[in-house]
Design a protein around this motif. Sequence first.
Motif, PDB file in Angstrom:
ATOM      1  N   ALA A  57       4.790   7.511   5.111  1.00  0.00           N
ATOM      2  CA  ALA A  57       4.434   6.108   5.376  1.00  0.00           C
ATOM      3  C   ALA A  57       4.135   5.846   6.845  1.00  0.00           C
ATOM      4  N   GLY A  58       4.362   6.841   7.689  1.00  0.00           N
ATOM      5  CA  GLY A  58       4.044   6.662   9.114  1.00  0.00           C
ATOM      6  C   GLY A  58       5.023   5.781   9.851  1.00  0.00           C
ATOM      7  N   ILE A  59       6.253   5.704   9.387  1.00  0.00           N
ATOM      8  CA  ILE A  59       7.246   4.939  10.159  1.00  0.00           C
ATOM      9  C   ILE A  59       8.235   5.886  10.838  1.00  0.00           C
ATOM     10  N   ASP A  60       8.016   7.153  10.711  1.00  0.00           N
ATOM     11  CA  ASP A  60       8.803   8.158  11.422  1.00  0.00           C
ATOM     12  C   ASP A  60       7.852   9.310  11.738  1.00  0.00           C
ATOM     13  N   GLY A  91       1.328  -0.043   1.744  1.00  0.00           N
ATOM     14  CA  GLY A  91       2.127  -1.191   1.313  1.00  0.00           C
ATOM     15  C   GLY A  91       3.556  -0.719   1.071  1.00  0.00           C
ATOM     16  N   PHE A  92       4.524  -1.518   1.536  1.00  0.00           N
ATOM     17  CA  PHE A  92       5.932  -1.096   1.448  1.00  0.00           C
ATOM     18  C   PHE A  92       6.689  -1.935   0.417  1.00  0.00           C
ATOM     19  N   ASP A 164      -4.464  -4.948  -0.164  1.00  0.00           N
ATOM     20  CA  ASP A 164      -5.170  -3.914  -0.920  1.00  0.00           C
ATOM     21  C   ASP A 164      -5.083  -2.531  -0.258  1.00  0.00           C
ATOM     22  N   PRO A 165      -3.867  -2.049   0.009  1.00  0.00           N
ATOM     23  CA  PRO A 165      -3.742  -0.719   0.639  1.00  0.00           C
ATOM     24  C   PRO A 165      -3.962   0.388  -0.404  1.00  0.00           C
ATOM     25  N   GLU A 166      -4.338   1.560   0.083  1.00  0.00           N
ATOM     26  CA  GLU A 166      -4.557   2.668  -0.841  1.00  0.00           C
ATOM     27  C   GLU A 166      -3.237   3.247  -1.327  1.00  0.00           C
ATOM     28  N   LEU A 167      -2.226   3.151  -0.432  1.00  0.00           N
ATOM     29  CA  LEU A 167      -0.966   3.834  -0.718  1.00  0.00           C
ATOM     30  C   LEU A 167       0.194   2.831  -0.786  1.00  0.00           C
ATOM     31  N   LEU A 168       0.986   2.966  -1.829  1.00  0.00           N
ATOM     32  CA  LEU A 168       2.210   2.159  -1.915  1.00  0.00           C
ATOM     33  C   LEU A 168       3.401   3.103  -1.808  1.00  0.00           C
ATOM     34  N   VAL A 169       4.324   2.769  -0.909  1.00  0.00           N
ATOM     35  CA  VAL A 169       5.549   3.569  -0.828  1.00  0.00           C
ATOM     36  C   VAL A 169       6.706   2.663  -1.225  1.00  0.00           C
ATOM     37  N   ALA A 170       7.574   3.202  -2.060  1.00  0.00           N
ATOM     38  CA  ALA A 170       8.681   2.389  -2.568  1.00  0.00           C
ATOM     39  C   ALA A 170       9.965   3.181  -2.440  1.00  0.00           C
ATOM     40  N   ASP A 171      10.950   2.545  -1.821  1.00  0.00           N
ATOM     41  CA  ASP A 171      12.248   3.215  -1.672  1.00  0.00           C
ATOM     42  C   ASP A 171      13.250   2.567  -2.616  1.00  0.00           C
ATOM     43  N   THR A 199      -2.231   4.750  -5.167  1.00  0.00           N
ATOM     44  CA  THR A 199      -1.374   5.937  -5.068  1.00  0.00           C
ATOM     45  C   THR A 199       0.040   5.456  -4.777  1.00  0.00           C
ATOM     46  N   ILE A 200       0.987   5.904  -5.540  1.00  0.00           N
ATOM     47  CA  ILE A 200       2.361   5.436  -5.354  1.00  0.00           C
ATOM     48  C   ILE A 200       3.283   6.629  -5.110  1.00  0.00           C
ATOM     49  N   VAL A 201       4.077   6.519  -4.046  1.00  0.00           N
ATOM     50  CA  VAL A 201       5.132   7.503  -3.808  1.00  0.00           C
ATOM     51  C   VAL A 201       6.442   6.724  -3.781  1.00  0.00           C
ATOM     52  N   MET A 202       7.335   7.119  -4.656  1.00  0.00           N
ATOM     53  CA  MET A 202       8.558   6.328  -4.839  1.00  0.00           C
ATOM     54  C   MET A 202       9.790   7.232  -4.753  1.00  0.00           C
ATOM     55  N   VAL A 203      10.772   6.784  -3.984  1.00  0.00           N
ATOM     56  CA  VAL A 203      12.059   7.487  -3.969  1.00  0.00           C
ATOM     57  C   VAL A 203      12.948   6.832  -5.011  1.00  0.00           C
ATOM     58  N   THR A 204      13.580   7.628  -5.835  1.00  0.00           N
ATOM     59  CA  THR A 204      14.499   7.037  -6.812  1.00  0.00           C
ATOM     60  C   THR A 204      15.573   8.039  -7.233  1.00  0.00           C
ATOM     61  N   HIS A 205      16.713   7.461  -7.552  1.00  0.00           N
ATOM     62  CA  HIS A 205      17.778   8.264  -8.141  1.00  0.00           C
ATOM     63  C   HIS A 205      17.766   8.132  -9.661  1.00  0.00           C
ATOM     64  N   ASP A 206      17.075   7.082 -10.085  1.00  0.00           N
ATOM     65  CA  ASP A 206      17.165   6.672 -11.486  1.00  0.00           C
ATOM     66  C   ASP A 206      16.176   7.482 -12.344  1.00  0.00           C
ATOM     67  N   PRO A 207      16.674   8.309 -13.266  1.00  0.00           N
ATOM     68  CA  PRO A 207      15.771   9.118 -14.106  1.00  0.00           C
ATOM     69  C   PRO A 207      14.825   8.255 -14.932  1.00  0.00           C
ATOM     70  N   LYS A 208      15.311   7.041 -15.341  1.00  0.00           N
ATOM     71  CA  LYS A 208      14.442   6.160 -16.132  1.00  0.00           C
ATOM     72  C   LYS A 208      13.247   5.704 -15.303  1.00  0.00           C
TER      73      LYS A 208
END
Lengths: 232, 385
Positions: A57-60, A91-92, A164-171, A199-208
């Motif tokens: 995401a370019g924040i680090d 998009g965050f 309208d960003p190309e990339l969505l990152v979700a924590d 394009t979505i990149v998501m961090v999750t612990h939840d298997p569902k």
Amino acid sequence: MNGDPIIRLWGVAKSYYRETLEIPVLQGIDLDIPSGGYYALMGPSGSGKTTLLNLIAGIDRPTGGDLEVCGFALNGLDDDELAGWRSAYVGFIFQNYNLVPVLTAFENVELPLLLTSLGRRERREKVEAAMERVNLTDRMENYPRQLSGGQEQRVAVARAIVSDPELLVADEPTGALDSKNAEEIMALLEGLNRDLGKTIVMVTHDPKAAHHARHQIHLEKGVLDRTVEVNR
Amino acid sequence: MRFLHLILRSFLRSKRRTVLTILSIAVSVALVAILQSVLATLDGFANNPDASNRIVVRHKVSITNMLPMRYEEWIRQQPEVDTVMGLQWFQGVYIDRRNFFPNFASEAEYVTAIFKEEIVDYSDTQYRDFLRDRNGCIVGRALADKFGWKVGDVIALQSEIFPLTVRLTVRCIFKSKRPSDEMGLHFHYKLLEEGVFYMKGRTGNFFVRVRHPDDVPKIIERIDRHFRDAVEPTLSETENAFQLEFLKMMGNYTAIIQMITGAVLVAILIVTANTMAMAIRERTTEIAVFRAMGFRTGQLLFLLMGEGILLSVLGGLFGLGLAWVMAGAIRNVAGTFLPYLQNFSIDPGTMALCFQATLGVGLLSTFIPAYRATRRPIVDGLRSL
């Protein structure tokens, strides 16, 4: 998914330093994520999944290796250029929504558009479209404290997509929600990927939650363990 | 302008804290404005442009030592001198010490000539009555109004310096350009000479009007040189310098006032800096979210500093309003017994100074916490992402 990589990582490493002590978090990450992909980053606590998301995401910034996201070599951008890049391409969505409490839902969603050259009317149109997408047009003048957790997260999703960003990152986007609201948010993200090609990149612990993604990337002690396609 | 509503919303985030901070700034600014105005008033008192061609001659040893009245004749003979008048500070109390006003035993026939810039409007008839009546006095309009005196009224003044009480008949009331100049009373010197045996042929000061201000240094030097070897040598100085001597009896008031002003400004700076540091610290995550969304350092500095400056400027404006009200009260209350406060006001220069100071406080107090907030790594600001 059109197949062209939107995210490319070559030997990416990240270490933190406690005085002179180096604490490696990520090592030798090589990764390609195609445009229109929907990836869930998974792994135990401390495996480096949030750090990897932050780098994408370019924040680090990485301490080793190179990464190219949305066509930009992020290592070559200074702080202000990186900020401009984020406002245009990323998009965050945060676990705790992170809405500004003194702004209405409309104003929260409008925030990323204040960085553009759009006029007031165009901003309103875009905000209304985003709010419609998350089905909250009747809550635009409400403050975050007047919304439920699920509604707050939907406002956060609207804020993430309004420019309208190309990339969505979700924590951990469902980490603070009950199962019903979590399901609604996941359906929303799935729709954004399917209908709008985000394009979505998501961090999750939840298997569902991870099951909604098309691919799951498993990290183990800072290295890529495996990438698996989700069978539905 | 598109960020203005963000500044306003954040500004009103904690209304109680904002109001309390504005109030504390306002009180401090009002205090600074009043102190600086007192300084300006006192400086103005000792820098009276109307006194540019007046000299005060006194005893070289101190202002409490007397000079022989015969010196007057020699001074009057100097070609540059227009008028000379013997004048003695009487310090007469009218009923109660709280009714203080300046009163003098003066050589009546020269009063209007010496103080022609101050005694500008009076009735010739009344003035002639004053000259004719040895127990008469001439008073300023503001003083007469304060005590309700009318021409013909008799008043008693008991001196705190001399063993003498004079009963005076108000014979003439004059007007001046400034209310502070209308708070004086002059009565015939003869009364003092007759009532106090050791004042016979002696006076505390000579007020000398020189024809041209350029001649003032020359006359001062000549008078003092002439009487240098006399038993009672003189010390001559401009009237402004003489007034300054009086003010100096209060100590180095300029340094005192400037030190208090400095302390108050530092206090405002600390209060505002603390408020802004708290306001910014509790928004660490929010600032990180803004930066993640793409807000640049400069834009965030603008938002955060705008808030701090708005806070201090509002406090400053409110403080100046408060100072204006206080100045009116000082004029009406303290001005009645301290004549130089009759015209007390917050002048535009002081207002500008206070406004600039609050602007500076806003900038200084906000810059460091705001800058630190914008330099902090985004991932530190976000609890998790």
